[in-house]
Write a protein that holds these residues in place. Structure first.
Motif, PDB file in Angstrom:
ATOM      1  N   ASP A 171       0.919  -1.056  -0.277  1.00 48.76           N
ATOM      2  CA  ASP A 171      -0.108  -0.171  -0.271  1.00 48.76           C
ATOM      3  C   ASP A 171       0.844   1.266  -0.004  1.00 48.76           C
ATOM      4  N   LEU A 172       0.412   2.453  -0.835  1.00 44.67           N
ATOM      5  CA  LEU A 172       0.914   3.725  -0.802  1.00 44.67           C
ATOM      6  C   LEU A 172      -0.173   4.427  -0.888  1.00 44.67           C
ATOM      7  N   THR A 173       0.188   5.542  -0.919  1.00 45.88           N
ATOM      8  CA  THR A 173      -0.401   6.862  -0.542  1.00 45.88           C
ATOM      9  C   THR A 173      -0.340   8.253  -1.225  1.00 45.88           C
ATOM     10  N   ASN A 174      -1.254   9.417  -1.700  1.00 46.65           N
ATOM     11  CA  ASN A 174      -0.350  10.281  -2.006  1.00 46.65           C
ATOM     12  C   ASN A 174      -0.539  11.385  -0.839  1.00 46.65           C
ATOM     13  N   ARG A 177      -0.516  12.841   5.704  1.00 47.63           N
ATOM     14  CA  ARG A 177      -1.454  12.850   6.635  1.00 47.63           C
ATOM     15  C   ARG A 177      -2.098  10.782   7.188  1.00 47.63           C
ATOM     16  N   VAL A 178      -2.180  10.813   5.498  1.00 47.92           N
ATOM     17  CA  VAL A 178      -2.615   9.670   5.774  1.00 47.92           C
ATOM     18  C   VAL A 178      -1.450   8.250   6.084  1.00 47.92           C
ATOM     19  N   ALA A 179      -0.299   8.588   5.515  1.00 45.58           N
ATOM     20  CA  ALA A 179       0.522   8.374   5.453  1.00 45.58           C
ATOM     21  C   ALA A 179       1.235   7.858   7.080  1.00 45.58           C
ATOM     22  N   LEU A 180       1.079   9.323   7.845  1.00 44.45           N
ATOM     23  CA  LEU A 180       1.239   9.728   9.398  1.00 44.45           C
ATOM     24  C   LEU A 180       0.814   8.995  10.458  1.00 44.45           C
ATOM     25  N   PHE A 181      -0.275   8.731  10.118  1.00 39.82           N
ATOM     26  CA  PHE A 181      -1.510   8.265  10.709  1.00 39.82           C
ATOM     27  C   PHE A 181      -1.370   6.409  10.797  1.00 39.82           C
ATOM     28  N   PHE A 182      -1.041   6.166   9.367  1.00 36.47           N
ATOM     29  CA  PHE A 182      -0.737   4.600   9.865  1.00 36.47           C
ATOM     30  C   PHE A 182       0.831   4.476  10.315  1.00 36.47           C
ATOM     31  N   ALA A 183       1.731   5.594  10.443  1.00 40.22           N
ATOM     32  CA  ALA A 183       2.829   5.250  11.215  1.00 40.22           C
ATOM     33  C   ALA A 183       2.676   5.611  12.560  1.00 40.22           C
ATOM     34  N   THR A 184       1.861   6.461  13.098  1.00 45.43           N
ATOM     35  CA  THR A 184       1.614   6.729  14.453  1.00 45.43           C
ATOM     36  C   THR A 184       0.390   6.490  14.885  1.00 45.43           C
ATOM     37  N   CYS A 185      -0.585   5.350  14.486  1.00 48.25           N
ATOM     38  CA  CYS A 185      -1.725   4.530  14.868  1.00 48.25           C
ATOM     39  C   CYS A 185      -1.139   2.811  15.278  1.00 48.25           C
ATOM     40  N   LYS A 186      -2.153   2.082  16.070  1.00 49.64           N
ATOM     41  CA  LYS A 186      -1.440   0.382  16.367  1.00 49.64           C
ATOM     42  C   LYS A 186      -3.024  -0.156  15.544  1.00 49.64           C
ATOM     43  N   HIS A 269     -10.564   6.542   0.625  1.00 48.81           N
ATOM     44  CA  HIS A 269     -10.161   7.579   1.645  1.00 48.81           C
ATOM     45  C   HIS A 269      -9.193   7.233   1.866  1.00 48.81           C
ATOM     46  N   GLN A 270      -8.344   6.480   1.516  1.00 47.05           N
ATOM     47  CA  GLN A 270      -6.909   6.463   1.986  1.00 47.05           C
ATOM     48  C   GLN A 270      -5.383   6.981   0.589  1.00 47.05           C
ATOM     49  N   SER A 271      -7.005   7.346  -0.064  1.00 46.06           N
ATOM     50  CA  SER A 271      -5.941   8.424  -1.677  1.00 46.06           C
ATOM     51  C   SER A 271      -4.861   7.168  -2.137  1.00 46.06           C
ATOM     52  N   GLY A 272      -5.313   5.603  -1.975  1.00 47.20           N
ATOM     53  CA  GLY A 272      -4.291   4.490  -1.893  1.00 47.20           C
ATOM     54  C   GLY A 272      -3.887   4.444  -3.007  1.00 47.20           C
ATOM     55  N   TYR A 273      -2.994   3.345  -3.449  1.00 53.92           N
ATOM     56  CA  TYR A 273      -2.249   3.036  -5.401  1.00 53.92           C
ATOM     57  C   TYR A 273      -1.133   1.737  -4.168  1.00 53.92           C
TER      58      TYR A 273
END
Length: 433
Positions: A171-174, A177-186, A269-273
């Motif tokens: 999974d990637l995102t553009n 903020r989405v990446a930061l969420f996944f990097a800081t939450c469990k 919602h995750q601007s997903g790639y």
């Protein structure tokens, strides 16, 4: 902290070094994310204006075509066959991880480590068999066949990836903020939701003490950026194929493909790639990614959690969550239909040298121990019963929604795309609706 003209944060350091960033750096990247939103919306408005005034397009037709492909609401077709509806492209890609992993690999790649080639091939097939069952199950939700009949193809493998199935896709995102969420939450699997990190979680092991952000400029990865797309097509112009490239083929490894708008909510919602990686080395070894580490803290995690609406902005509670127990069963399934087997053998890149006939494939599946038992093959479809009450709860989340509004109020498609969608509607419903 800022991006260079070429889109790098560290333009003079392309050696996969780890860069330690501060919370102030994170704040600057959040401000730049707001600028990215404004930039992508400006591009969309400029392109819409040119589309409404063709005389303004001038001689840059190829460039304009790429710009159209990169704005929300455009139908594009990928080499794996799907026609999708785009959301707005931006100038950067990110991936967030909430701890330091030795290797950043897709879920299926990790499961194949330590297995021999035959075991890998069979386990990969089983993962795809489960995704076929996922596809058949969600087809019962009203919006799924309707979406494919009226709007776009559905990327079932990308959807399955977002609902916890094992794939070769990263999974990637553009959206930073989405990446930061996944990097800081469990993620908490029992509740299918995310929570902020606590001191206890962060201090429980050394690798939890840092979060990770991978960053790459869009032009280096995106299939619908001019450079990446032209380069890929040049490399494959002499390929002789009678079907689209499979996402598991390895031919698409290392390219980012926008998932686009899909009938269930998580992907857009995750601007997903998706970033196929069947045969590709970990992200740590890919010098197209910059690696950013930052110190975890409960305060930062809570701030990001609240910024993203308690997770709802990227991980919305949607109807399909009502069927989590059924999806969990499918993820562990060892019973498949003849139809499931035939589809995977014919279309999911099964090694035909290793298994020259479908009967060879079936024998290998049913004679291999997959830890929780051997595979069983049945003639009829494998049913995953869902109560009418639960199905109604799921449908109520989607039925009656203005789908055109969800995708930004417009669809830009070529005549051949429109004809294709009309034929899909007839295939599904027997008539145009």
């Amino acid at each position: 902290m800022d991006y260079s003209e070429q889109g790098w944060i560290y333009p003079d350091n392309r050696t996969n070094n780890i860069h330690l960033i501060s919370e102030e750096d994170i704040n600057q990247l959040l401000s730049l994310a707001d600028e990215e939103d404004a930039w992508s919306e400006r591009v969309r408005e400029e392109v819409k204006y040119k589309m409404q005034n063709p005389s303004l397009r001038g001689s840059a037709l190829l460039l304009d075509e790429f710009r159209i492909m990169n704005i929300g609401g455009t139908i594009i077709q990928y080499p794996y066959g799907d026609r999708i509806i785009t959301f707005n492209s931006k100038r950067h890609f990110y991936r967030g991880e909430n701890q330091v992993f030795p290797y950043s690999l897709p879920s299926l790649n990790r499961k194949l480590i330590g297995k021999d080639k035959r075991q890998q091939e069979l386990y990969r097939a089983v993962a795809n068999l489960r995704i076929i069952q996922f596809y058949k199950f969600i087809w019962n939700i009203n919006v799924v066949p309707y979406w494919e009949a009226k709007l776009s193809d559905i990327n079932y493998k990308a959807l399955a990836q977002h609902y916890g199935f094992e794939t070769h896709l990263m999974d990637l995102t553009n959206d930073f903020r989405v990446a930061l969420f996944f990097a800081t939450c469990k993620y908490i699997s029992e509740t299918d939701s995310y929570i902020p990190l606590t001191d206890e979680i962060i201090e429980s092991k050394d690798e939890n003490k840092y979060g990770v952000i991978y960053h790459s400029p869009n032009w280096a990865l995106d299939y619908i950026s001019p450079g990446a797309s032209l380069q890929w097509n040049l490399e494959h112009m002499n390929d002789k194929r009678d079907k689209p490239y499979g996402l598991d083929s390895g031919d698409l490894d290392g390219m980012a493909f926008q998932i686009g708008y899909q009938p269930l909510m998580r992907c857009h919602h995750q601007s997903g790639y998706i970033f196929p990686m069947r045969n590709k080395y970990p992200l740590q070894a890919d010098n197209r990614f910059e690696i950013l580490h930052f110190k975890q803290s409960p305060e930062l995690s809570q701030r990001v959690f609240e910024m993203m609406g308690g997770g709802k902005k990227v991980f919305p509670y949607e109807g399909i969550s009502e069927a989590k127990n059924i999806l969990d069963l499918i993820k562990k399934s060892t019973v498949f239909s003849e139809d499931d087997i035939t589809y995977v053998y014919n279309f999911e890149e099964v090694d035909k040298v290793m298994f020259p006939t479908i009967e060879d494939f079936k024998r290998a599946l049913t004679n291999t121990d997959f830890n929780k038992g051997k595979i069983t093959i049945k003639k009829g479809e494998i049913e995953y019963p869902i109560s009418q009450e639960t199905l109604c709860k799921i449908n109520n989340k989607y039925d009656g929604n203005n789908l055109l509004a969800i995708i930004g109020g417009m669809i830009h498609q070529k005549p051949e795309d429109r004809r294709y969608r009309e034929q899909r509607c007839i295939d599904i419903y027997g008539k145009l609706i």
